[in-house]
Write an enzyme that holds these catalytic residues in place. Sequence first.
Site, PDB file in Angstrom:
ATOM      1  N   HIS A  70      25.894  38.857  21.037  1.00 49.10           N
ATOM      2  CA  HIS A  70      27.283  39.198  20.708  1.00 49.10           C
ATOM      3  C   HIS A  70      27.348  40.280  19.641  1.00 49.10           C
ATOM      4  O   HIS A  70      27.118  40.044  18.466  1.00 49.10           O
ATOM      5  CB  HIS A  70      28.018  37.945  20.207  1.00 49.10           C
ATOM      6  CG  HIS A  70      29.487  38.136  20.045  1.00 49.10           C
ATOM      7  ND1 HIS A  70      30.425  37.363  20.724  1.00 49.10           N
ATOM      8  CD2 HIS A  70      30.216  39.005  19.302  1.00 49.10           C
ATOM      9  CE1 HIS A  70      31.640  37.752  20.391  1.00 49.10           C
ATOM     10  NE2 HIS A  70      31.537  38.751  19.509  1.00 49.10           N
ATOM     11  N   HIS A  72      29.540  44.281  18.869  1.00 51.48           N
ATOM     12  CA  HIS A  72      30.555  45.256  19.316  1.00 51.48           C
ATOM     13  C   HIS A  72      29.980  46.645  19.066  1.00 51.48           C
ATOM     14  O   HIS A  72      30.256  47.263  18.036  1.00 51.48           O
ATOM     15  CB  HIS A  72      31.852  45.066  18.544  1.00 51.48           C
ATOM     16  CG  HIS A  72      32.508  43.731  18.775  1.00 51.48           C
ATOM     17  ND1 HIS A  72      33.628  43.586  19.563  1.00 51.48           N
ATOM     18  CD2 HIS A  72      32.188  42.484  18.346  1.00 51.48           C
ATOM     19  CE1 HIS A  72      33.982  42.294  19.592  1.00 51.48           C
ATOM     20  NE2 HIS A  72      33.125  41.612  18.848  1.00 51.48           N
ATOM     21  N   GLN A 165      40.516  43.935  23.409  1.00 52.48           N
ATOM     22  CA  GLN A 165      40.767  43.667  21.984  1.00 52.48           C
ATOM     23  C   GLN A 165      42.245  43.437  21.671  1.00 52.48           C
ATOM     24  O   GLN A 165      42.587  42.662  20.793  1.00 52.48           O
ATOM     25  CB  GLN A 165      40.231  44.834  21.138  1.00 52.48           C
ATOM     26  CG  GLN A 165      40.474  44.714  19.648  1.00 52.48           C
ATOM     27  CD  GLN A 165      39.651  43.608  18.984  1.00 52.48           C
ATOM     28  OE1 GLN A 165      38.489  43.781  18.682  1.00 52.48           O
ATOM     29  NE2 GLN A 165      40.259  42.446  18.765  1.00 52.48           N
ATOM     30  N   HIS A 223      36.195  35.839  23.545  1.00 53.81           N
ATOM     31  CA  HIS A 223      36.490  35.610  22.129  1.00 53.81           C
ATOM     32  C   HIS A 223      37.555  34.520  22.110  1.00 53.81           C
ATOM     33  O   HIS A 223      38.693  34.763  22.530  1.00 53.81           O
ATOM     34  CB  HIS A 223      37.073  36.871  21.479  1.00 53.81           C
ATOM     35  CG  HIS A 223      36.044  37.871  21.045  1.00 53.81           C
ATOM     36  ND1 HIS A 223      35.230  38.516  21.927  1.00 53.81           N
ATOM     37  CD2 HIS A 223      35.706  38.324  19.801  1.00 53.81           C
ATOM     38  CE1 HIS A 223      34.425  39.326  21.244  1.00 53.81           C
ATOM     39  NE2 HIS A 223      34.693  39.224  19.963  1.00 53.81           N
ATOM     40  N   GLU A 226      39.394  32.476  17.616  1.00 52.85           N
ATOM     41  CA  GLU A 226      38.853  33.062  16.379  1.00 52.85           C
ATOM     42  C   GLU A 226      39.996  33.173  15.374  1.00 52.85           C
ATOM     43  O   GLU A 226      40.568  34.237  15.144  1.00 52.85           O
ATOM     44  CB  GLU A 226      38.221  34.433  16.636  1.00 52.85           C
ATOM     45  CG  GLU A 226      37.444  34.938  15.405  1.00 52.85           C
ATOM     46  CD  GLU A 226      36.946  36.364  15.533  1.00 52.85           C
ATOM     47  OE1 GLU A 226      37.326  37.063  16.491  1.00 52.85           O
ATOM     48  OE2 GLU A 226      36.181  36.789  14.632  1.00 52.85           O
ATOM     49  N   ASP A 322      27.678  40.199  15.771  1.00 56.04           N
ATOM     50  CA  ASP A 322      29.077  40.606  15.874  1.00 56.04           C
ATOM     51  C   ASP A 322      29.303  42.057  15.440  1.00 56.04           C
ATOM     52  O   ASP A 322      29.646  42.884  16.256  1.00 56.04           O
ATOM     53  CB  ASP A 322      29.977  39.645  15.068  1.00 56.04           C
ATOM     54  CG  ASP A 322      31.392  39.521  15.637  1.00 56.04           C
ATOM     55  OD1 ASP A 322      31.612  39.946  16.782  1.00 56.04           O
ATOM     56  OD2 ASP A 322      32.272  38.994  14.936  1.00 56.04           O
ATOM     57  N   TRP A 328      35.567  45.129  10.525  1.00 48.36           N
ATOM     58  CA  TRP A 328      35.554  43.686  10.268  1.00 48.36           C
ATOM     59  C   TRP A 328      34.471  43.272   9.295  1.00 48.36           C
ATOM     60  O   TRP A 328      34.561  42.243   8.641  1.00 48.36           O
ATOM     61  CB  TRP A 328      35.369  42.931  11.597  1.00 48.36           C
ATOM     62  CG  TRP A 328      36.508  43.161  12.530  1.00 48.36           C
ATOM     63  CD1 TRP A 328      37.710  42.508  12.526  1.00 48.36           C
ATOM     64  CD2 TRP A 328      36.574  44.125  13.593  1.00 48.36           C
ATOM     65  NE1 TRP A 328      38.504  43.008  13.522  1.00 48.36           N
ATOM     66  CE2 TRP A 328      37.842  43.985  14.193  1.00 48.36           C
ATOM     67  CE3 TRP A 328      35.685  45.091  14.100  1.00 48.36           C
ATOM     68  CZ2 TRP A 328      38.248  44.780  15.273  1.00 48.36           C
ATOM     69  CZ3 TRP A 328      36.093  45.870  15.167  1.00 48.36           C
ATOM     70  CH2 TRP A 328      37.355  45.710  15.739  1.00 48.36           C
TER      71      TRP A 328
HETATM   72  N1  17E Z   1      37.099  41.894  17.312  1.00 51.11           N
HETATM   73  C1  17E Z   1      37.511  40.604  17.189  1.00 51.11           C
HETATM   74  O1  17E Z   1      38.513  40.206  17.789  1.00 51.11           O
HETATM   75  N2  17E Z   1      36.787  39.756  16.419  1.00 51.11           N
HETATM   76  C2  17E Z   1      35.711  40.169  15.778  1.00 51.11           C
HETATM   77  N3  17E Z   1      35.017  39.316  15.019  1.00 51.11           N
HETATM   78  C3  17E Z   1      35.286  41.527  15.889  1.00 51.11           C
HETATM   79  C4  17E Z   1      36.001  42.347  16.682  1.00 51.11           C
HETATM   80  C5  17E Z   1      34.068  42.000  15.161  1.00 51.11           C
HETATM   81 FE   FE2 Z   2      33.222  39.441  18.345  1.00 49.91          FE
END
Ligand code: 17E
Ligand code: FE2
Length: 436
Positions: A70, A72, A165, A223, A226, A322, A328
């Site tokens: 995982h 990006h 996203q 995702h 989160e 990540d 982030w």
């Molecule tokens: N995008 C997201 O939704 N969550 C994350 N932890 C990262 C990107 C890095």
């Molecule tokens: Fe992520």
Amino acid sequence: MQPGDLWRKPRLCYRAGVLDILLRGARLPGAATLQDLGVVNGRLGLPEPEARLTMDLKGALVTPPLVEPHIHLDAVLTVGQPRPNLTGSLFEGIAIWADRVKSLTVEDVKRRAEKVLRWQLANGVQHVRTHVDVCDPELRALRALVELRQEIGDQMDLQLVAFPQQGIFSFEGGSELMRRAVGLGADVVGGIPHYELTRELGIKSVEFTFALAAEHGLRVDIHCDETDDDHSRFVEVMAAETIRLGMAGRVTASHTTAMHSYNNAYAYRLIRNLARAGMHVVTNPLDNSVLQGRFDSYPIRRGHTRVKELMEAGINVCIGHDSVMDPWYPLGYGDPVQAAFVLAHYGQMSGAEELPRLIDMITCNPARALGLEDYGLREGGSANLVVFDAASETDAIRLVPRRRLVLRRGRIVARTEPARTTVVWDGREEAVDFQP
Ligand code: 17E
Ligand code: FE2
């Protein structure tokens, strides 16, 4: 599939003849004694007395390649662009990234992603699953990474996740972009249900992701939840879809940080359903240790998924990195061992039996989640391996040492000269190896 399994019982030599490389005195994960490993024609075989190159590892830990489940890659190395993340929250990060996307070019994405892939290879990573934002109407990031996947050839394995996203149903045309992303060559279908405008759209987005994946025979990696909001409960929808569509083993829930805040009765039922569904979970300790709890007053929650409970229920849990220097998370250099080091603390996995499991969580566990074949230190398998500058799994976590040697198909693809540190003590210079 445990990393050292087939080496415990010596068997007939895979192929008689002169070896290309002989590694003497390797310590394989979980093994009490040292072993010699032979490499011939890019494959692992049992040791022979003769080899073109012999290296004495002196008990150094040898593992199969690290697997990054995982990251990006489209966002790496953009920290501060176009502005820094002042609150440190996930949501400010998403807003900053949306602005940065406007100036993406294919070359820009390829240059940054390739740089981090090199760092990862130096760290022993040979298999990478990257989420790629597919909310840009021109799909520049995805086109860049499809090209890069082709260009790197067999040097590393790259899986691309179509990752929305900004959500799938929260803006006009989101679902069509997901379909186009699959058409362009995404390997895995993603989602972000907790970011959709309503709970109903969140459920609809999970169902959409599964339907698209099932239609094209692809895997799912969402995702999911989160957030610190204990009302965010989309992982249960993922479990239901996995069971309904018979997709056991092909589905990963990433992040799932809201699980930290669920009541225990709900978490108990949920974890059993994830196990029944045969889902994988990826936890991302680096990002989520800094992103979560940003709306709390004291006490501040860790905002982390329930790693130990998931593992106790038999669920395959993996560690992801990540981010590398993005909106982030401003730190990192693509080393999964750093993420494992943080999880040792933040997930309270400092028990003597827990520390070695952290190495599984960056090797064989993510190999399963990614569906890798020909993985592991097996006689006759590809000679892909990593030599740590450490004598055990626990020391690999304690020291986060550089990787001394990385082999891919029997070739040396990365190496580090051993560091030599000295101190001057009582006026005399002496070597320090950080060993008790
Ligand atoms: N995008 C997201 O939704 N969550 C994350 N932890 C990262 C990107 C890095
Ligand atoms: Fe992520």
